[in-house]
Enzyme design. Structure first.
Site, short mmCIF file in Angstrom:
data_model
loop_
_atom_site.label_atom_id
_atom_site.label_comp_id
_atom_site.label_asym_id
_atom_site.label_seq_id
_atom_site.Cartn_x
_atom_site.Cartn_y
_atom_site.Cartn_z
N ASP A 74 0.84 -1.19 0.00
CA ASP A 74 0.00 0.00 0.00
C ASP A 74 0.88 1.25 0.00
O ASP A 74 1.90 1.31 0.71
CB ASP A 74 -0.90 0.01 1.24
CG ASP A 74 -2.01 1.03 1.13
OD1 ASP A 74 -2.93 0.81 0.34
OD2 ASP A 74 -1.93 2.06 1.83
N ILE A 75 0.51 2.24 -0.82
CA ILE A 75 1.22 3.52 -0.81
C ILE A 75 0.75 4.32 0.40
O ILE A 75 -0.45 4.54 0.58
CB ILE A 75 0.96 4.31 -2.11
CG1 ILE A 75 1.41 3.50 -3.34
CG2 ILE A 75 1.69 5.65 -2.07
CD1 ILE A 75 1.12 4.19 -4.66
N ASN B 204 -3.15 12.59 -3.49
CA ASN B 204 -4.10 13.01 -4.52
C ASN B 204 -4.70 14.37 -4.20
O ASN B 204 -4.83 15.24 -5.08
CB ASN B 204 -5.22 11.98 -4.65
CG ASN B 204 -4.97 10.99 -5.79
OD1 ASN B 204 -4.16 11.25 -6.66
ND2 ASN B 204 -5.66 9.88 -5.77
N ASP C 112 -2.05 9.67 -10.70
CA ASP C 112 -1.93 8.60 -11.69
C ASP C 112 -0.47 8.37 -12.08
O ASP C 112 -0.02 7.23 -12.24
CB ASP C 112 -2.74 8.94 -12.94
CG ASP C 112 -4.24 8.81 -12.73
OD1 ASP C 112 -4.64 8.24 -11.68
OD2 ASP C 112 -5.00 9.26 -13.60
N GLU D 181 -4.74 2.34 -4.54
CA GLU D 181 -3.28 2.47 -4.37
C GLU D 181 -2.67 1.21 -3.79
O GLU D 181 -1.53 1.23 -3.32
CB GLU D 181 -2.96 3.66 -3.46
CG GLU D 181 -3.31 3.47 -2.00
CD GLU D 181 -4.75 3.80 -1.65
OE1 GLU D 181 -5.03 4.02 -0.47
OE2 GLU D 181 -5.60 3.84 -2.57
#
Length: 320
Positions: free
Chosen positions: A183-184, A191, A200, A227
């Site tokens: 996971d980011i 965002n 993106d 993500e």
């Protein structure tokens, strides 16, 4: 046609793979000499060895002798077609048999073509080129349906099918399988701060960095959703999986993608949960592996993020 095959090979990043199976080494040497300049060649001297090679290297085409001790070519082909991991590999039979009954049986068990012995180099190379081109074209169009368009990784649908397939493979062979859930960190904040177009771009860059660490042909990396990414490592235990997960984190760190809203540092980072099972047994299922990887991903976040967490191994017999 050769140009088309070269373009398809370039798109996927590797040359076509051909498995030669014959109990006579002289026949293998002859076919290898004819084909090795254009393809990656693998060899087997028995039906069982061919099946084992197929599960390891996933060749794009098999050249199979018919008359072999133990499992003959027809029987080997039948077994390959009964396995979802190998049923899509085209098989060309190499044989001195030339009756209509022999050809009919070959097609019945799943063969795509026959080449008569003694082998003529021009015929062999032309038939191999034709069937490899058809195979890689089929793979290309099928992959479009299972690929995430933004990142180029497999999508969730492909992940589900790959995990089920690799699970069964490791259960049959009694080998370990591991799963990475990735996971980011603080991606929603990314965002909100930088905008969705930048988000993106970040996803695509991170996906490429993750993928660069998976070097085996039978590993699988997918965009799991949003993500979140996932990596399947068949025939890999917890130690190997943790080492790879740490390498993934380092690859993303080296990108130095600015993240002004992160609480763990100035750049984009990852949290990774790792789950492993020594060898799936009849009472276990991929559901338990996913649950443990998710649990460990949660723990990685709870312990401060930007880290790999792999506390326990899934228990044998766990199905959920």
């Amino acid at each position: 046609m050769k140009r088309i095959l070269e373009e398809l090979s370039s798109l996927r990043g590797s040359r076509a793979r051909v498995l030669l199976c014959d109990d006579q080494p002289i026949n293998i040497r002859l076919a290898n000499a004819l084909l090795k300049g254009d393809y990656d060649i693998f060899m087997a001297t028995s039906g069982m060895q061919a099946i084992e090679q197929c599960e390891k290297v996933q060749p794009d085409l098999i050249l199979m002798d018919v008359n072999m001790p133990g499992l003959n070519g027809y029987e080997t082909c039948e077994r390959l077609k009964q396995n979802t991991a190998t049923l899509g590999i085209p098989v060309i039979f190499l044989t001195g048999l030339n009756s209509e009954e022999d050809e009919a049986r070959g097609f019945d068990v799943g063969g795509v073509d026959f080449i008569s012995k003694p082998i003529h180099g021009t015929v062999l190379k032309a038939r191999v080129l034709t069937h490899l081109t058809l195979k890689l074209q089929s793979d290309f169009y099928r992959n479009i349906a299972v690929t995430d368009s933004l990142t180029g990784l497999f999508n969730r649908r492909k992940f589900d099918s790959e995990l089920a397939e690799k699970w069964e493979l490791c259960k049959r062979s009694g080998q370990a399988i591991s799963l990475l859930m990735i996971d980011i960190d603080y991606f929603k904040r990314y965002n909100d701060h930088y905008g969705h177009q930048a988000g993106d771009h970040c996803l695509a860059e991170v996906a490429h960095a993750i993928r660069s660490n998976f070097h085996r042909s039978y590993d699988c990396v997918a965009r799991y959703g949003g993500e979140e990414f996932a990596g399947i490592l068949p025939m890999a235990g917890s130690e190997q999986a943790i080492k790879l997960a740490e390498s993934v984190c380092q690859s993303v760190a080296r990108l130095k993608l600015p993240h002004a809203r992160s609480e763990v540092g100035p750049h984009v980072t990852l949290s990774i949960g790792v789950a492993s099972i020594t060898a799936p047994d009849p009472g276990s299922s991929p559901v338990g592996l996913i649950a443990l990887a998710d649990q460990n991903l949660y723990q990685a976040k709870a312990h401060g993020r930007a880290q790999v967490y792999a506390e326990v191994e899934i228990a044998q017999g766990t199905s959920a």
